[in-house]
Design a protein around this motif. Structure first.
Motif, short mmCIF file in Angstrom:
data_model
loop_
_atom_site.label_atom_id
_atom_site.label_comp_id
_atom_site.label_asym_id
_atom_site.label_seq_id
_atom_site.Cartn_x
_atom_site.Cartn_y
_atom_site.Cartn_z
N CYS B 119 -17.42 80.25 38.77
CA CYS B 119 -17.16 78.61 37.66
C CYS B 119 -16.49 76.98 38.67
O CYS B 119 -16.22 76.87 37.68
N ILE B 120 -15.20 77.82 39.26
CA ILE B 120 -14.49 77.00 39.44
C ILE B 120 -15.00 76.82 39.70
O ILE B 120 -14.93 75.38 40.67
N GLN B 121 -15.74 77.16 40.67
CA GLN B 121 -16.91 75.75 42.20
C GLN B 121 -17.45 74.91 41.35
O GLN B 121 -18.07 73.41 41.63
N ALA B 122 -18.11 75.62 40.61
CA ALA B 122 -19.33 74.45 39.67
C ALA B 122 -18.87 73.47 38.72
O ALA B 122 -18.93 72.35 38.00
N CYS B 123 -16.92 73.59 38.57
CA CYS B 123 -16.44 72.83 37.40
C CYS B 123 -16.75 71.37 38.17
O CYS B 123 -15.74 71.50 38.33
N PRO B 124 -16.93 70.30 37.30
CA PRO B 124 -16.84 69.36 38.11
C PRO B 124 -15.19 68.17 38.28
O PRO B 124 -14.74 67.57 38.69
N ASP B 126 -12.21 70.07 38.14
CA ASP B 126 -10.99 71.52 37.81
C ASP B 126 -10.92 71.47 37.04
O ASP B 126 -8.48 71.58 37.28
N ALA B 127 -11.55 71.82 36.12
CA ALA B 127 -10.40 72.24 35.07
C ALA B 127 -10.16 73.77 34.74
O ALA B 127 -9.77 74.40 33.33
N ILE B 128 -10.42 74.36 35.53
CA ILE B 128 -10.71 75.91 35.88
C ILE B 128 -9.47 76.79 36.73
O ILE B 128 -10.10 76.22 37.80
N LEU B 129 -8.76 77.55 36.52
CA LEU B 129 -8.14 77.58 36.97
C LEU B 129 -8.29 79.25 37.24
O LEU B 129 -8.67 80.21 36.46
N GLY B 130 -7.88 79.94 38.60
CA GLY B 130 -8.00 81.22 38.60
C GLY B 130 -7.89 81.04 40.01
O GLY B 130 -7.92 80.45 41.30
N ALA B 131 -8.07 82.96 40.85
CA ALA B 131 -7.98 82.77 41.79
C ALA B 131 -9.43 84.19 42.35
O ALA B 131 -9.57 84.94 41.20
N ALA B 132 -9.66 84.54 43.43
CA ALA B 132 -10.55 85.44 43.72
C ALA B 132 -9.67 87.07 43.19
O ALA B 132 -8.73 86.85 43.37
N HIS B 136 -10.03 84.17 35.69
CA HIS B 136 -9.57 82.79 35.18
C HIS B 136 -9.68 81.97 34.01
O HIS B 136 -9.46 82.66 33.39
N THR B 137 -8.85 80.65 34.37
CA THR B 137 -9.14 80.43 32.49
C THR B 137 -8.97 78.73 32.60
O THR B 137 -8.90 78.18 33.32
N VAL B 138 -9.44 78.44 31.34
CA VAL B 138 -10.20 76.89 31.29
C VAL B 138 -9.15 76.02 30.86
O VAL B 138 -8.43 76.63 29.80
N ILE B 139 -8.20 74.97 31.51
CA ILE B 139 -7.56 73.69 31.05
C ILE B 139 -7.95 73.76 29.73
O ILE B 139 -9.15 72.17 30.22
N GLU B 140 -7.25 73.63 28.76
CA GLU B 140 -8.57 72.50 27.81
C GLU B 140 -8.55 71.87 27.55
O GLU B 140 -9.67 70.90 26.82
N SER B 141 -7.29 71.07 27.52
CA SER B 141 -6.87 69.34 27.67
C SER B 141 -7.78 69.23 28.56
O SER B 141 -8.02 67.56 28.53
N GLU B 142 -8.43 69.44 29.28
CA GLU B 142 -9.41 68.91 30.58
C GLU B 142 -10.38 68.67 30.82
O GLU B 142 -11.53 68.41 31.13
#
Lengths: 348, 189, 563
Positions: B119-124, B126-132, B136-142
């Motif tokens: 999902c991190i790679q799909a997010c246009p 970069d609103a998803i944080l996380g590592a392999a 992961h978590t979504v930055i709601e404001s972004e």
């Protein structure tokens, strides 16, 4: 919270304010106007109902608003008292159907419907629309209520009376025609403003009164009274009437001072024809007038100036309708350029 | 006859010269139209317009390849704004591109997330944080609510939730003229 | 010297005279409302950022205890209005036009109403204006006229050393509301004391107390209470709605217009409500934070309308009950006045800092629901607009959602006073359109900001992807290059090795040849023979050995390159 105001109340008060003018009209020119009013109003309400139904609008609130009645009344005042019924009916239907509803109905029409109806009649039926009657005192045959009704509805005149004998050009018309023939204003007024005995002797009708046309000056006075009451009731603002009458008077005064032989006096212009009706009842139609105070002054002054120009140099003896329609066209422009200064802003 | 021809030719020449002069003298510098269009788009980068992002769509509109009614996240507002800018008639949203939905944000169910980074790679944006191998978590404001992270997720742990309304973001509704209703008062309380 | 003499007044354009309905709620003196069992205290009772709770569920609190602290500059703290237990911190319905819930602290009263230790400021004159503002901030005081702007910010003249005029707003132009009127009648002394403090904070040259001329009792009371104060003038202003709006009042009193994009402060004026001044007095002279206020409870559905001193957080239905209200007869419950207030969705909403009036209207008091007619462009709205806007144009563009044009017609100068809606003969809800348009513009701006962020982030991402790709490419290239270089070196080395091998082979051959020669020579010496051509060749080979040096140098070269 809401103030006790509504479109219906506004329109009703406008109708009420026409009563003094109407009374004077009946007094001086007979019962014809009553038939005109009734015919115009009936046709207007029917046309309004049909149009509302066709446009899928709720009937009750829009019929009760009374705006169609005001349009009909204004048109009725503009039609000669002995015009055949179908003239009034066509004018009224045209005003409501074309000038009002085809342009979007109440609040959306750019041109004053009554004036559109009037101008349409004037160019379509010039004979009927210019055959006015002289004041009753000087009429060959002052018709009774029923006789007037019979003539308007069926075209039957009382025995021994011809239509031509009944009619007479309006003072403005007479003035224009005679000025065209090279007579001076003083000559025309002297010739046509004789006292009763002399006039009978010379078989001319004294259609000029003290200031305006005979009888007409009183009708104008009636409308002036009604109009002042409307201003007092804050139904209309003073800007348009003042600007229009002021501009007309100034124009008239200017040319009267330059050449009193060729141009009628300012008072004559103010108290003849449809000046007062136009200033207080027609030009102040809010839908088709400018909206800001400054804009209203410009709009009113424009009507006054155009009225004078057309009366003095145009092809028609009176010109309120044309002046109003021309200024209607300028309203969007006026509204765009004359916005009031907003609180806390410098003037643009 | 000759005079008329000469006169008209002269006129044509004079006006032609005037127009030519005006065209050079009053030349309007080519607007960065694409930038202007792009500024009106909601920048969701969702691709529902069938272009891979807002800017490509803006370029397509500028070239006349795409219509102005292909942006569901922008909805009516964007269509009207585009119509205004391009001096065209507004038209309803093309249903092929999707329908107008309330504003949403993606939320990752942290229990189910396996940390695959797809999902991190799909997010246009970069609103998803996380590592392999980490949640992961979504930055709601972004988050723009583009839904592009939904398809790649192998465990289906991303949900779109409507953006909640509170008294700080609430706005007065468009007045209902037909039947002005007073606020409903709950009498039984 | 206080004086009540004739003073030149100006007037603002427009305005309306709605029926007052004020008499009914001024017949009874101000009564304290009963202590409620539960108090719900929204964290957002003011303009600005919501407060942040400082208490936990189950915690005991005392009257006046700080329970939520301000967040950010424009914010205000919240205090416990009575002693008791915090039973919940969570979302509860709040008085707001949306009918939505918001974070609240709920306190169950213990009935003891026990105060926390508090002390007055002994001598406020000794405090600097800044210190004084801090006390006011900590007391949670916000504008009590209805807007709820934090008072300590308003009392900050900024870089200005001194201010010309402080205006105390006791105009109260909205129909029905009488809480300021009753406060001035009964507690003029508190207001007068507050004036002194506020003037000290602002260093204001003069103070004008403005009261509409429909409140003669309040006028007399304020004249008496301020008689001993220097440069304080009580002014009667003509009754005209909305004379109590800040900018309009300043115009009436000073003839000056607050610039559209500015504050009253910019023309040397600060305007504050009389209730706020009284609250400042309580905070400074008694050490009491803002935990209660006067609320007018009135309307046709109220049996004994009047003014109550109400603890913040008290449910409105209890006030209605205490004033003999008939909740069955209430058709619409309004917070604030009938012109600018908003309809509430339920009865149990708490009184907050900005609740000046609880208006319970019966069906008979509401205007009959009339259909909205088309605008007839009569201009009545423009005639009454106190800001000189063109409401019908604003209406037109708001209705068409033309958010750019509506701003050209100065939408944001609209104070939402409701005069235009009040006089509209077509019954158009003009103010609702303007509120809608404002909200839409704000939302659009927020979305635009968000879109810009998204665009930047997207562009950054694309850039990053491009960079990463470029880097990968570069790495691959380098690797390839390195690989190639390696092969080349190996080839060279092989060559060198070969060359060395060759050389060695030759040397060995030469040595062999030399050996053979020597042996031959020995043999020749023995047999007196001439040297053989092979020996001459070996000498030539020896010369060739020197040309091997460049080969050795090339062997070093790749290493040099690698450095």
């Amino acid at each position: 919270m809401h103030a006790p105001v509504s479109v219906t109340r506004v329109m009703l008060q406008v109708l009420l304010a026409m009563i003094p003018g109407l009374a004077a009209y009946i007094w001086f020119f007979g019962w014809g106007i009553v038939y005109n009013l009734l015919i115009a109003m009936t046709v207007a309400v029917v046309a309004e109902t049909v149009m509302l139904a066709l446009r899928g609008r709720p009937l009750r609130p829009y019929l009760l608003d009374g705006s169609a009645l005001v349009t009909a009344a204004l048109l009725a005042f503009a039609i000669p008292p002995l015009a055949p019924w179908w003239v009034t009916a066509i004018g009224s239907a045209f005003a409501i159907v074309v000038a009002k509803h085809l342009y979007g109905g109440l609040g959306y029409n750019p041109f004053n419907p009554a004036m559109v109806g009037y101008v349409m009649l004037l160019v379509s039926f010039p004979r009927e629309m210019t055959s006015w009657v002289p004041p009753l005192d000087f009429s060959v045959y002052p018709m009774s209520f029923l006789e007037a009704g019979r003539y308007i509805l069926t075209g039957q005149l009382p025995a021994g009376v011809t239509f031509d004998a009944l009619t007479e050009a309006t003072p403005l018309d007479t003035l224009k025609t005679n000025l065209g023939m090279g007579n001076t204003v003083a000559e025309i007024r002297a010739q046509l403003g004789l006292d009763e005995a002399t006039s009978r002797l010379l078989s001319v009708i004294p259609i000029f009164g003290a200031i305006g046309g005979k009888g007409w000056e009183w009708i104008a006075g009636g409308f002036l009274l009604g109009g002042l009451w409307l201003i007092h009731r804050r139904i209309i603002s003073w800007h348009i009437p003042l600007a229009m009458l002021g501009a007309l008077a100034i124009m008239a005064l200017l040319f009267y001072l330059i050449a009193p032989d060729r141009y009628a006096s300012p008072l004559f212009h103010l108290f003849s024809g449809a000046t007062m009706l136009g200033a207080f009842f027609i030009a102040t139609d809010p839908v088709t007038a400018a909206s800001s105070p400054m804009g209203r002054l410009i709009y009113g002054a424009g009507i006054g100036i155009l009225t004078y120009i057309i009366r003095a140099w145009g092809g028609y003896p009176d010109s309120i309708a044309f002046a109003v329609l021309l200024m209607n066209m300028a309203v969007p422009l006026i509204d765009h350029y004359f916005k009031p200064r907003v609180f806390g802003h410098d003037r643009d | 006859m000759m005079a008329a021809i000469i006169a008209l030719t002269l006129l044509a020449v004079v006006f032609g010269l005037m127009l030519g002069f005006a065209a050079i003298r009053f030349k309007v510098e080519g607007d960065p139209l694409v930038d202007k269009i792009d500024a009106l788009l909601p920048q969701t980068q969702c691709g529902q317009c069938s272009y891979p992002g807002c800017r490509p769509y803006a370029e397509a509109i500028a070239k006349g390849e795409a219509d102005i009614n292909q942006c569901p996240p922008g909805g009516e507002t964007t269509i009207i704004a585009l119509a205004d800018l391009l001096d065209r008639d507004p038209k309803p949203l093309n249903p092929e591109n999707g329908t107008v939905k309330p504003k949403m944000v993606a939320v990752i169910d942290e229990q189910r997330c396996i940390g695959c980074t797809l999902c991190i790679q799909a997010c246009p944006v970069d609103a998803i944080l996380g590592a392999a191998k980490h949640m992961h978590t979504v930055i709601e404001s972004e988050c723009t609510g583009c839904e592009l992270c939904l398809p790649p997720c192998p465990v289906d742990c991303i949900d779109m939730v409507p953006l909640g309304q509170d008294i700080l973001t609430w706005k007065w509704p468009y007045p209902e003229e037909a039947a002005p209703k007073p606020a409903v008062l709950e009498k039984a309380s | 010297m206080s004086n009540a003499g004739a003073r030149r007044l100006w007037r603002f354009r427009g305005g309306v005279h709605p029926p007052q309905h004020k008499q009914v709620s001024t017949t009874l003196p101000v009564r304290p409302a009963a202590l409620p069992a539960r108090l719900t205290l929204p964290l957002h009772q003011h303009i600005g950022e919501p407060a942040e709770p400082l208490v936990k569920r189950g915690q005991q609190v005392l009257k006046g205890q700080l329970i939520a602290r301000p967040q950010g500059y424009v914010s205000a703290p919240v205090h416990a209005p009575t002693s008791g237990t915090v039973v919940d911190i969570g979302e509860y319905p709040v008085p707001h036009p949306s009918g939505l819930s918001a974070p609240c602290i709920v306190i169950e009263a213990d009935g003891e109403d026990r105060w926390i230790d508090h002390a007055p400021v002994a001598d406020y004159q000794s405090l600097s204006p800044s210190e004084l503002r801090n006390v006011i901030r900590e007391a949670g005081i916000v504008g009590l006229g209805g807007a709820g702007f934090p008072t300590y910010i308003k009392l900050n003249p900024g870089h200005r050393k001194a201010l010309d005029t402080l205006i105390l707003n006791g105009v109260e132009c909205e129909p029905y509301i009488t809480c300021d009127d009753m406060l001035m009648r009964e507690r003029a002394g508190e207001i007068a004391a507050g004036i002194g403090i506020v003037r000290h904070a602002l260093q204001a040259r003069q103070c004008l107390v403005a009261i509409e001329d429909n409140k003669p009792e309040a006028y007399d009371a304020m004249c008496r209470a301020t008689a001993h104060l220097e440069d304080v003038t009580v002014v009667q202003v003509p009754t005209l709605y909305p004379a109590g709006s800040e900018k309009q009042l300043i115009k009436v009193l000073t003839g000056k217009e607050v610039p559209s994009d500015g504050l009253a402060l910019h023309i040397g004026v600060v305007c504050t409500n009389v209730g706020t001044a009284a609250a400042v007095h309580r905070a400074i002279d008694r050490g009491e934070p803002l935990i209660s206020r006067l609320v007018t409870v009135t309307g046709g559905a109220i049996g004994r309308p009047g003014n109550l001193e109400v603890l913040l957080g008290t449910p409105m239905e209890e006030l209605i009950h205490q004033c003999a209200g008939d909740s069955g007869a209430i058709e619409r419950l309004v917070m604030g006045g009938p012109m600018m207030g908003f309809a509430l969705h339920r009865f149990d909403l708490p009184v907050i800092k900005t609740t000046n009036c609880v208006l319970a209207l019966t069906a008979a008091e509401l205007p009959p629901p009339r259909p909205v007619m088309p605008c007839i462009r009569c201009g009545a709205c423009a005639d009454v607009c106190p800001v000189n806007l063109l409401p019908q144009q604003l209406y037109w563009y708001s209705k068409a959602k033309d958010l750019d044009r509506v701003q050209e017609y100065h939408l944001f100068d609209c104070i939402e006073c409701g005069c235009c809606s009040y006089v509209c003969p077509s019954n158009i809800p003009l103010v609702q359109y303007f509120r809608y348009a404002k909200g839409d513009i704000w939302t659009r701006e927020r979305e635009k900001e968000k879109a810009d962020i998204a665009r930047r982030r997207h562009e950054f991402r694309l850039e990053r992807l491009a960079r990463e790709k470029a880097e990968r490419e570069a790495r691959r290239n380098r690797k390839k290059a390195a690989l190639q270089a390696d092969t080349a070196r190996r080839e060279k080395q092989a060559e060198i090795q070969e060359a060395i091998a060759r050389t060695q082979a030759r040397r060995r051959a030469a040595m062999k040849a030399a050996e053979t020669q020597r042996r031959k020579a020995q043999q020749t010496a023995r047999g007196r023979e001439r040297p053989s051509p092979a020996a001459r060749n070996a000498g030539g080979e020896g010369g060739n050995e020197k040309s091997g040096a460049p080969a050795g140098m090339t062997e070093d070269a790749p290493q040099g390159k690698d450095e």
